[in-house]
Design a protein around this motif. Structure first.
Motif, PDB file in Angstrom:
ATOM      1  N   MET A   1      56.426  36.610  19.364  1.00 27.85           N
ATOM      2  CA  MET A   1      55.204  35.888  18.916  1.00 27.85           C
ATOM      3  C   MET A   1      54.399  35.075  19.504  1.00 27.85           C
ATOM      4  O   MET A   1      53.818  34.321  19.296  1.00 27.85           O
ATOM      5  CB  MET A   1      55.279  35.775  17.330  1.00 27.85           C
ATOM      6  CG  MET A   1      56.136  36.416  16.716  1.00 27.85           C
ATOM      7  SD  MET A   1      56.534  36.535  15.025  1.00 27.85           S
ATOM      8  CE  MET A   1      57.512  37.960  13.895  1.00 27.85           C
ATOM      9  N   ILE A   2      55.742  34.025  20.319  1.00 26.28           N
ATOM     10  CA  ILE A   2      55.119  32.889  20.694  1.00 26.28           C
ATOM     11  C   ILE A   2      53.743  33.608  21.570  1.00 26.28           C
ATOM     12  O   ILE A   2      54.267  33.814  23.018  1.00 26.28           O
ATOM     13  CB  ILE A   2      56.413  32.810  21.131  1.00 26.28           C
ATOM     14  CG1 ILE A   2      57.400  32.031  20.204  1.00 26.28           C
ATOM     15  CG2 ILE A   2      55.412  31.212  22.168  1.00 26.28           C
ATOM     16  CD1 ILE A   2      58.272  31.781  21.324  1.00 26.28           C
ATOM     17  N   GLU A   3      52.891  32.045  21.636  1.00 22.87           N
ATOM     18  CA  GLU A   3      51.296  32.798  22.434  1.00 22.87           C
ATOM     19  C   GLU A   3      52.030  30.831  23.786  1.00 22.87           C
ATOM     20  O   GLU A   3      52.285  30.853  22.976  1.00 22.87           O
ATOM     21  CB  GLU A   3      50.034  32.505  21.978  1.00 22.87           C
ATOM     22  CG  GLU A   3      50.258  33.734  21.083  1.00 22.87           C
ATOM     23  CD  GLU A   3      49.932  34.711  22.276  1.00 22.87           C
ATOM     24  OE1 GLU A   3      49.756  34.951  23.108  1.00 22.87           O
ATOM     25  OE2 GLU A   3      49.430  36.000  20.822  1.00 22.87           O
ATOM     26  N   GLU A   4      51.345  31.273  24.679  1.00 16.95           N
ATOM     27  CA  GLU A   4      51.216  30.223  25.714  1.00 16.95           C
ATOM     28  C   GLU A   4      50.255  29.105  25.453  1.00 16.95           C
ATOM     29  O   GLU A   4      49.534  29.365  25.162  1.00 16.95           O
ATOM     30  CB  GLU A   4      51.279  30.639  27.330  1.00 16.95           C
ATOM     31  CG  GLU A   4      50.594  29.089  27.993  1.00 16.95           C
ATOM     32  CD  GLU A   4      49.623  29.949  29.446  1.00 16.95           C
ATOM     33  OE1 GLU A   4      50.115  29.410  30.544  1.00 16.95           O
ATOM     34  OE2 GLU A   4      50.004  31.171  29.642  1.00 16.95           O
ATOM     35  N   GLU A   5      50.710  27.788  25.496  1.00 16.13           N
ATOM     36  CA  GLU A   5      49.782  26.798  25.211  1.00 16.13           C
ATOM     37  C   GLU A   5      48.758  26.944  26.139  1.00 16.13           C
ATOM     38  O   GLU A   5      49.176  26.170  27.231  1.00 16.13           O
ATOM     39  CB  GLU A   5      51.045  25.527  24.845  1.00 16.13           C
ATOM     40  CG  GLU A   5      49.916  24.352  23.840  1.00 16.13           C
ATOM     41  CD  GLU A   5      49.134  24.238  24.179  1.00 16.13           C
ATOM     42  OE1 GLU A   5      47.801  22.659  23.858  1.00 16.13           O
ATOM     43  OE2 GLU A   5      49.448  23.745  26.055  1.00 16.13           O
TER      44      GLU A   5
ATOM     45  N   MET B   1      49.724  25.694  16.175  1.00 20.53           N
ATOM     46  CA  MET B   1      48.973  26.760  14.796  1.00 20.53           C
ATOM     47  C   MET B   1      49.443  27.813  15.120  1.00 20.53           C
ATOM     48  O   MET B   1      50.744  28.466  15.870  1.00 20.53           O
ATOM     49  CB  MET B   1      47.588  26.858  15.634  1.00 20.53           C
ATOM     50  CG  MET B   1      46.603  25.687  15.934  1.00 20.53           C
ATOM     51  SD  MET B   1      45.036  25.719  16.107  1.00 20.53           S
ATOM     52  CE  MET B   1      45.502  25.705  18.190  1.00 20.53           C
ATOM     53  N   GLU B   2      49.263  28.581  13.361  1.00 18.77           N
ATOM     54  CA  GLU B   2      50.095  30.128  13.633  1.00 18.77           C
ATOM     55  C   GLU B   2      49.348  31.303  13.485  1.00 18.77           C
ATOM     56  O   GLU B   2      47.778  30.746  13.253  1.00 18.77           O
ATOM     57  CB  GLU B   2      50.704  30.445  12.609  1.00 18.77           C
ATOM     58  CG  GLU B   2      51.474  31.633  11.862  1.00 18.77           C
ATOM     59  CD  GLU B   2      52.626  31.561  10.647  1.00 18.77           C
ATOM     60  OE1 GLU B   2      53.261  32.227  10.849  1.00 18.77           O
ATOM     61  OE2 GLU B   2      52.176  30.313   9.775  1.00 18.77           O
ATOM     62  N   LEU B   3      49.166  32.266  13.848  1.00 18.26           N
ATOM     63  CA  LEU B   3      48.244  33.172  13.601  1.00 18.26           C
ATOM     64  C   LEU B   3      48.670  34.157  12.605  1.00 18.26           C
ATOM     65  O   LEU B   3      50.150  34.536  12.907  1.00 18.26           O
ATOM     66  CB  LEU B   3      48.469  33.559  15.335  1.00 18.26           C
ATOM     67  CG  LEU B   3      47.578  33.268  16.744  1.00 18.26           C
ATOM     68  CD1 LEU B   3      47.776  33.866  17.784  1.00 18.26           C
ATOM     69  CD2 LEU B   3      46.396  32.735  16.650  1.00 18.26           C
TER      70      LEU B   3
ATOM     71  N   THR C   1      40.499  32.356  23.269  1.00 22.81           N
ATOM     72  CA  THR C   1      40.533  34.360  22.142  1.00 22.81           C
ATOM     73  C   THR C   1      40.055  34.511  23.364  1.00 22.81           C
ATOM     74  O   THR C   1      38.653  34.197  23.130  1.00 22.81           O
ATOM     75  CB  THR C   1      40.154  34.195  21.162  1.00 22.81           C
ATOM     76  OG1 THR C   1      38.926  33.398  20.731  1.00 22.81           O
ATOM     77  CG2 THR C   1      41.078  32.953  19.974  1.00 22.81           C
ATOM     78  N   VAL C   2      40.644  35.932  23.535  1.00 19.93           N
ATOM     79  CA  VAL C   2      39.672  36.841  24.819  1.00 19.93           C
ATOM     80  C   VAL C   2      40.579  37.853  24.005  1.00 19.93           C
ATOM     81  O   VAL C   2      40.518  38.447  22.682  1.00 19.93           O
ATOM     82  CB  VAL C   2      40.133  36.730  25.994  1.00 19.93           C
ATOM     83  CG1 VAL C   2      40.428  35.224  26.345  1.00 19.93           C
ATOM     84  CG2 VAL C   2      41.788  37.323  25.979  1.00 19.93           C
ATOM     85  N   ASP C   3      39.623  39.421  24.645  1.00 23.21           N
ATOM     86  CA  ASP C   3      39.504  40.305  23.990  1.00 23.21           C
ATOM     87  C   ASP C   3      39.356  41.260  25.500  1.00 23.21           C
ATOM     88  O   ASP C   3      39.148  41.697  26.291  1.00 23.21           O
ATOM     89  CB  ASP C   3      38.358  41.066  23.268  1.00 23.21           C
ATOM     90  CG  ASP C   3      38.216  42.346  22.457  1.00 23.21           C
ATOM     91  OD1 ASP C   3      39.535  42.770  22.457  1.00 23.21           O
ATOM     92  OD2 ASP C   3      37.982  42.744  21.743  1.00 23.21           O
ATOM     93  N   ASN C   4      40.633  41.813  25.738  1.00 27.64           N
ATOM     94  CA  ASN C   4      40.934  42.441  27.432  1.00 27.64           C
ATOM     95  C   ASN C   4      41.069  44.000  26.793  1.00 27.64           C
ATOM     96  O   ASN C   4      41.510  44.106  27.645  1.00 27.64           O
ATOM     97  CB  ASN C   4      41.737  41.379  28.107  1.00 27.64           C
ATOM     98  CG  ASN C   4      41.933  40.325  28.446  1.00 27.64           C
ATOM     99  OD1 ASN C   4      40.929  39.835  28.311  1.00 27.64           O
ATOM    100  ND2 ASN C   4      42.906  39.595  28.034  1.00 27.64           N
ATOM    101  N   ARG C   5      39.220  43.954  27.192  1.00 33.31           N
ATOM    102  CA  ARG C   5      39.628  45.981  27.143  1.00 33.31           C
ATOM    103  C   ARG C   5      39.677  46.760  28.144  1.00 33.31           C
ATOM    104  O   ARG C   5      39.402  47.349  28.342  1.00 33.31           O
ATOM    105  CB  ARG C   5      38.569  46.348  26.186  1.00 33.31           C
ATOM    106  CG  ARG C   5      39.138  45.683  24.151  1.00 33.31           C
ATOM    107  CD  ARG C   5      38.029  46.333  23.447  1.00 33.31           C
ATOM    108  NE  ARG C   5      38.581  45.829  22.565  1.00 33.31           N
ATOM    109  CZ  ARG C   5      38.840  46.218  20.894  1.00 33.31           C
ATOM    110  NH1 ARG C   5      39.555  47.273  21.497  1.00 33.31           N
ATOM    111  NH2 ARG C   5      39.503  45.697  20.232  1.00 33.31           N
TER     112      ARG C   5
ATOM    113  N   ASP D   1      45.192  31.856  27.098  1.00 34.75           N
ATOM    114  CA  ASP D   1      44.183  33.482  26.435  1.00 34.75           C
ATOM    115  C   ASP D   1      45.570  34.083  25.281  1.00 34.75           C
ATOM    116  O   ASP D   1      46.193  34.464  25.902  1.00 34.75           O
ATOM    117  CB  ASP D   1      43.946  33.747  27.306  1.00 34.75           C
ATOM    118  CG  ASP D   1      42.882  33.266  28.461  1.00 34.75           C
ATOM    119  OD1 ASP D   1      41.971  31.862  28.535  1.00 34.75           O
ATOM    120  OD2 ASP D   1      42.566  33.887  29.393  1.00 34.75           O
ATOM    121  N   VAL D   2      44.539  34.148  24.571  1.00 32.13           N
ATOM    122  CA  VAL D   2      45.538  35.076  23.009  1.00 32.13           C
ATOM    123  C   VAL D   2      44.275  36.417  22.947  1.00 32.13           C
ATOM    124  O   VAL D   2      43.014  35.854  22.632  1.00 32.13           O
ATOM    125  CB  VAL D   2      44.851  33.954  21.825  1.00 32.13           C
ATOM    126  CG1 VAL D   2      45.739  35.010  20.482  1.00 32.13           C
ATOM    127  CG2 VAL D   2      46.636  33.374  22.210  1.00 32.13           C
TER     128      VAL D   2
END
Length: 241
Positions: A62-66, A112-114, A236-240, A69-70
Motif C-alpha cells: 500500500m505504500i506509495e513513493e513520496e 496522506m492516506e489514499l 496522480t497518473v493513469d498509465n493505460r 507518481d500514483v
C-alpha cells in the motif's frame, strides 16, 4: 469466512472478514506494516455517516513513493485525506497511556492516506466499511522527525495543483494525534495483537477526504517553520498506455 448478506453480520464478524481479506494479501507475498485508524475526526464521521472509531491494517504494497507518481488504475474511485503518521521504536503488546506514548515512538511524519471503497459513492454502514479494511488502500509518508511536542494544533493544508482543497488542524484528530496512537494500542490489545517495532500508525484524517483524478499534483503541509512536520506530496497518473 462465512458468507454474509449485507447488513447481516456483527462488528466482530466484520473484523474477521477484514482479517481474512488481509490474509489473502499476505498469501500473495504482502507484509503487514502497521494499522490505520478511521473516523478520528468529526469531519470524517459526518462525511461517512458513522460515529465509532475503527481500524484497518496496512501492508507494504500500500505504500506509495513520496514525491512520485500514483497510478490511479490500481484503485476504483480513490480519495485522499491529510494525516499524521507515527512509527514505533519498541514492540507494543498492551495499552499505553498518553504519558508513555512518546517512549514507544521513533518518529512522526506528515502523511496522506489514499482511501478507496468497494461501495458506490462511499455509501456504507459501519460493519461493511470495517469488513472492507476501513477503506484503506494506500499511503504516502513524508519526512520523519521527532517533533512530538507541538502536534496538538498544527495547521493542515492540502492542495491540488497549488490550490487549497482542504484546510484544517491536527487538533481534529481526537484533539491531539498522540491520542489516536494511544487508542490504537488499546484497540490492538483488545484483539490480542502486538505491534512490532517499526510499525506504522496512521492516526486518522485531519479533514474530510477529496476525490482524486489523473493529472494532479497533490501536496499536504502540516504546520510551518521549525515547529511544523513539513510537506508530503505525490502526482496522480493513469498509465493505460
Amino acid at each position: 469466512v462465512e458468507q454474509f448478506a449485507p447488513g447481516t453480520f456483527t462488528l466482530e464478524q466484520a473484523y474477521e472478514i477484514q482479517r481474512a481479506s488481509i490474509a489473502r494479501r499476505e498469501a500473495r507475498g504482502e507484509r503487514i506494516v502497521g494499522v490505520k485508524l478511521g473516523f478520528t475526526s468529526r469531519a470524517k464521521m459526518v462525511q461517512m455517516g458513522v460515529d465509532s472509531l475503527i481500524w484497518g491494517l496496512l501492508t507494504d504494497a500500500m505504500i506509495e513513493e513520496e514525491g512520485g507518481d500514483v497510478d490511479l488504475r490500481k484503485y476504483v474511485h480513490p480519495r485522499v485525506e491529510p494525516e499524521v503518521c507515527f512509527v514505533t521504536r519498541r514492540a507494543i503488546s498492551g495499552p499505553l497511556t498518553s504519558l508513555e506514548a512518546v517512549n514507544y515512538l521513533e518518529a512522526v511524519a506528515p502523511a496522506m492516506e489514499l482511501i478507496d471503497s468497494r461501495f458506490a459513492n462511499f455509501k456504507f454502514d459501519l460493519v461493511n466499511v470495517v469488513a472492507d479494511n476501513c477503506s484503506s488502500a494506500g499511503l504516502v509518508v513524508g519526512p520523519w522527525s521527532r517533533r512530538f511536542d507541538g502536534l496538538a494544533n498544527l495547521g493542515v493544508r492540502m492542495q491540488f495543483d497549488g490550490r487549497d482543497v482542504q484546510v484544517g488542524s491536527t487538533g481534529a484528530i481526537l484533539g491531539h494525534p498522540l491520542r489516536a496512537f494511544v487508542q490504537a494500542t488499546r484497540l490492538m490489545h483488545g484483539v490480542g495483537m502486538t505491534l512490532p517495532a517499526g510499525s506504522l500508525i496512521m492516526a486518522g484524517g485531519a479533514t474530510a477526504a477529496e476525490a482524486l483524478r489523473p493529472g494532479l499534483h497533490v501536496s499536504c503541509q502540516v504546520g510551518s517553520g521549525a515547529g511544523g512536520l513539513g510537506r508530503v506530496a505525490f502526482n496522480t497518473v493513469d498509465n493505460r498506455g
